[in-house]
Design an enzyme around this catalytic site. Structure first.
Site, PDB file in Angstrom:
ATOM      1  CB  SER A   1      32.332  -4.263  28.471  1.00 14.80           C
ATOM      2  OG  SER A   1      32.169  -3.571  27.300  1.00 14.80           O
TER       3      SER A   1
ATOM      4  CG  HIS B   1      30.203  -7.752  25.193  1.00 14.23           C
ATOM      5  ND1 HIS B   1      31.343  -8.451  25.467  1.00 14.23           N
ATOM      6  CD2 HIS B   1      30.562  -6.446  25.176  1.00 14.23           C
ATOM      7  CE1 HIS B   1      32.349  -7.610  25.607  1.00 14.23           C
ATOM      8  NE2 HIS B   1      31.897  -6.392  25.442  1.00 14.23           N
TER       9      HIS B   1
ATOM     10  CD  GLU C   1      31.797 -12.321  25.385  1.00 12.10           C
ATOM     11  OE1 GLU C   1      32.538 -13.186  25.883  1.00 12.10           O
ATOM     12  OE2 GLU C   1      31.795 -11.139  25.773  1.00 12.10           O
TER      13      GLU C   1
ATOM     14  CG  ASN D   1      36.363  -7.962  28.372  1.00 10.37           C
ATOM     15  OD1 ASN D   1      37.360  -7.966  27.637  1.00 10.37           O
ATOM     16  ND2 ASN D   1      35.353  -7.135  28.182  1.00 10.37           N
TER      17      ASN D   1
END
Ligand code: 3H9
Length: 660
Positions: A409, A430, A442, A480
């Site tokens: 991540s 991801h 992702e 994120n």
């Protein structure tokens, strides 16, 4: 008789005294203007052919009709309209039977409903998914479907946009039968219909229904609508079918369709529709040279790894799951089996399907077993040394053309790739947790990832039924990074005078299922706390830093699992905690900040601006390719309401409006 071409997409030929009209408008036989005019011309022609008993309407290729041509929305209208076409079909002087060879969606389903009979091919499906585009059916769907299948089933299908397969369509009364050779069966039905009065759907009475069942179906749809207006409008129109005559009902439907078609909700959902189709497409990528991915190895079978394994299994792959100890491997198998069992209990998977999945699963503690894998996905502890050691080891085990993917991540996948002899075969995948449920992945195009590897994993992610969004390497990738930016902004507002419950309420009123502090409590505060501590030494001393979250963590408030976080949870119920307010007030006092009040609209515009600024930076850095990709990440990974179109779309819409 030779084929007659009525427009560039509609042709017909006579077959056994029936006039078989075929719509050929790739890719999905959408009802573009030339399809509508072609259908009208074909019917005019058939009406005057004495040797023709009736008409068949069918689609070329694997789709019947994918619906109205969404690309025409927002453009000046071109006649004939679809309601004119469906009325012409329904009132035609000879039987018309739809041969539904594939998906009959939206306007396509409405064409079928207006016909005097419907024969489903084995691959047929029927659905009115308009609410997913922020609209309601606009060519009779809300008025004709309840006449065939009753109010309760019609509310379910139209209110949710759910499609049904051929078998369920027959059970519901939507289709008259299923046939292996549907054109032949439809011709037989035409001849049968010609013998008796035509069954015009609009003339059938809506079957009487228990009002309590109607209310229950309505409540179910509204509970899922989450701030969108189309589902409630759809339900209202279906109910109106039981109260108004056909003409009035159609007029009400048309007016609602036109109003919603021009709404911001529909514009947003259409943007999402096209963004989804564009996602995962990379300019210049050669999709001809895909590597075969039949066997997937998953390293680590915790929550994430087992979710990935379930996704790979249910999409038909063989899976080898690697763990460090026999106990952990057994635990992983049990977790995977339990998730599959849950799918069986909820009806998403059959018991045979589960057994088939488990037969394709191998759990092992021997890394050498991964030699058979075409793709290895690691889902181990997010620590650079652990991951680089693993990749170095895998590099010597797997076949030279096997692909290595990291599910990190926050770590740098380029650093992980550098541990291998061939970084061109390394890519980031991801997944979001729980990986068997969440659609978003992702796909991280690392510095040395080869185009062939990227294309192959994009195809793999699509085969999982998921939504791949390509992004470049940056800490936290697209999602994120944006999440961190707007959490930072939320914390600035806390310090300046807003309270967590006010910020969460503003997000929920905007359409997020949960506010950001609520989400933090759900996920746990400790991972972000550990990151902040790691970053403390390198943090810019002059940058604004809000310490409130640190104070909460130091007090043992790590979220729901500790019973306390941004909120308290006595008996599991989220409640505002004066202790948190006191921590916030102390933090303000320590910085001599005089708190001020924030309106919900100011909170939202500040949060949106933070998301958009970060999104703009990601585009400028080339990490994200398109604003629509950013929107998809936020919608599918972070609860951004789809009917707002995502932050980049929403900002574009309000660009010229003054902030409240
Ligand atoms: C409606 O019908 C309103 C009426 O009630 C009232 C009228 C008065 N139009 O999804 P794919 C394109 S509203 C234009 O990858 P699949 C799509 O953009 C409509 N284009 O294929 C893509 O283009 P590109 C209600 C459309 O095989 C290409 O086709 N209908 C449309 O995975 C391939 O798409 C719907 O909401 C369209 N309607 O799935 C159904 N549909 O290649 C929407 C697709 O340039 N469509 N395109 O990127 C779908 O659900 C799926 O496309 C379908 C095929 C299941 C049909």
């Amino acid at each position: 008789m030779a084929d007659i071409q009525f427009s560039k997409s509609v042709s017909a030929c006579a077959q056994d005294r029936a006039f078989v009209v075929t719509i050929d408008n790739p890719p999905v036989n959408a009802l573009s203007a030339h399809v509508r005019s072609g259908l009208m011309a074909a019917l005019d022609h058939a009406a005057n052919l004495p040797a023709i008993t009736g008409v068949i309407i069918t689609g070329a290729g694997s789709t019947f009709i994918g619906g109205a041509d969404i690309k025409e929305f927002g453009k000046p209208p071109v006649g004939p309209t679809l309601p004119e076409v469906t009325e012409r079909i329904e009132t035609f002087n000879k039987p018309i039977v739809a041969t539904v060879n594939g998906a009959a969606l939206g306007g396509g389903c409405e064409v079928a409903l207006a016909c005097h009979g419907r024969i489903a091919g084995e691959k047929a499906s029927f659905g009115l998914p308009e609410v997913k585009l922020g609209i309601v059916p606009g060519a009779g769907g809300t008025q004709r479907l309840p006449r065939l299948i009753g109010l309760v089933a019609a509310i379910d299908l139209i209110g949710t946009g759910r499609a049904v397969k051929a078998g369920e369509a027959v059970t519901l009364g939507l289709a008259d039968g299923i046939a292996t050779h549907p054109v032949g069966a439809a011709i037989a039905l035409v001849h049968e219909c010609a013998e008796k009065p035509l069954r015009r759907t609009g003339m059938i009475g809506v079957p009487p229904t228990d009002p309590a069942a109607v209310s229950a179906a309505e409540a179910k749809v509204l509970a899922r609508a989450r701030g969108q207006s189309a589902p409630a409008e759809a339900v209202r129109l279906v109910k109106a079918a039981g109260e108004l005559d056909l003409r009035q009902g159609l007029a009400e439907e048309r007016a609602t369709f036109l109003r919603l078609r021009d709404s911001s909700e529909s514009a947003a959902l259409r943007h999402v529709f096209f963004a989804e189709r564009a996602a995962g497409k990379v300019e210049g990528l050669d999709i001809a040279a895909l590597r075969k991915i039949a066997t997937v190895a998953v390293v680590g079978t915790g929550l994430m790894g087992s979710g990935i394994a379930v996704s790979a299994l249910t999409s038909g792959h063989r899976v080898i799951a690697l763990e460090q100890t026999p106990e952990a491997a057994a635990g992983g198998r049990a977790r995977i089996a339990e998730t599959l069992d849950k799918s069986v209990r909820s009806g998403r998977l059959t018991a045979d399907g589960r057994d088939d999945c488990l037969a394709r699963l191998q759990t092992t503690t021997e890394a050498a077993d991964l030699a058979k894998a075409d793709l290895v996905i690691e889902a181990v502890f997010d620590d650079l040394k652990v991951k680089t050691d693993l990749f170095r080891r895998l590099d010597g085990i797997v076949a030279p053309d096997a692909i290595l993917a990291t599910n990190t991540s926050y770590l740098d996948p380029d650093a992980i790739a550098a541990a291998t002899a061939d970084p061109s075969r390394v890519v980031g995948l991801h997944f979001f947790s729980p990986a068997n449920v969440m659609r978003l992945v992702e796909v991280v195009d690392c510095a040395k990832t080869s185009p062939e590897v990227l294309a192959s994993v994009l195809a793999f992610v699509k085969r999982l039924g998921k939504l791949p969004v390509v992004c470049g390497v940056t800490e936290g990738f697209i999602g994120n990074r944006i999440f961190s930016a707007y959490r930072r902004e939320a914390e600035f507002m806390l310090e300046d005078g807003a309270l967590p419950q006010e910020i969460d309420a503003a997000l929920e009123a905007y359409g997020f299922p949960m506010g950001i502090f609520d989400v933090n409590d759900m996920a746990g505060l400790e991972i972000a706390w550990a990151r902040r501590k790691r970053q403390a030494a390198t943090r810019d001393a002059d940058a604004r830093y809000v310490e409130i979250a640190d104070r909460l963590c130091e007090a043992g408030r790590l979220g729901r699992k500790t019973g306390r976080g941004w909120y308290a949870y006595p008996e599991g119920e989220r409640t505002i905690d004066p202790e948190v307010t006191a921590v916030i007030e102390a933090a303000r006092a320590a910085k001599n900040i005089t708190p001020r009040s924030f309106t919900a609209s100011e909170i939202m515009s500040r949060l949106l601006k933070a998301m958009v600024d970060e999104g703009t930076a990601l585009l400028a850095d080339g990490v994200a390719a398109r604003p629509g990709d950013i929107d998809l990440v936020m919608i599918n990974g972070y609860g951004f309401p789809a009917h707002r179109g995502g932050p980049m779309f929403a900002a574009e819409q309000t660009k010229d409006q003054p902030h409240a």
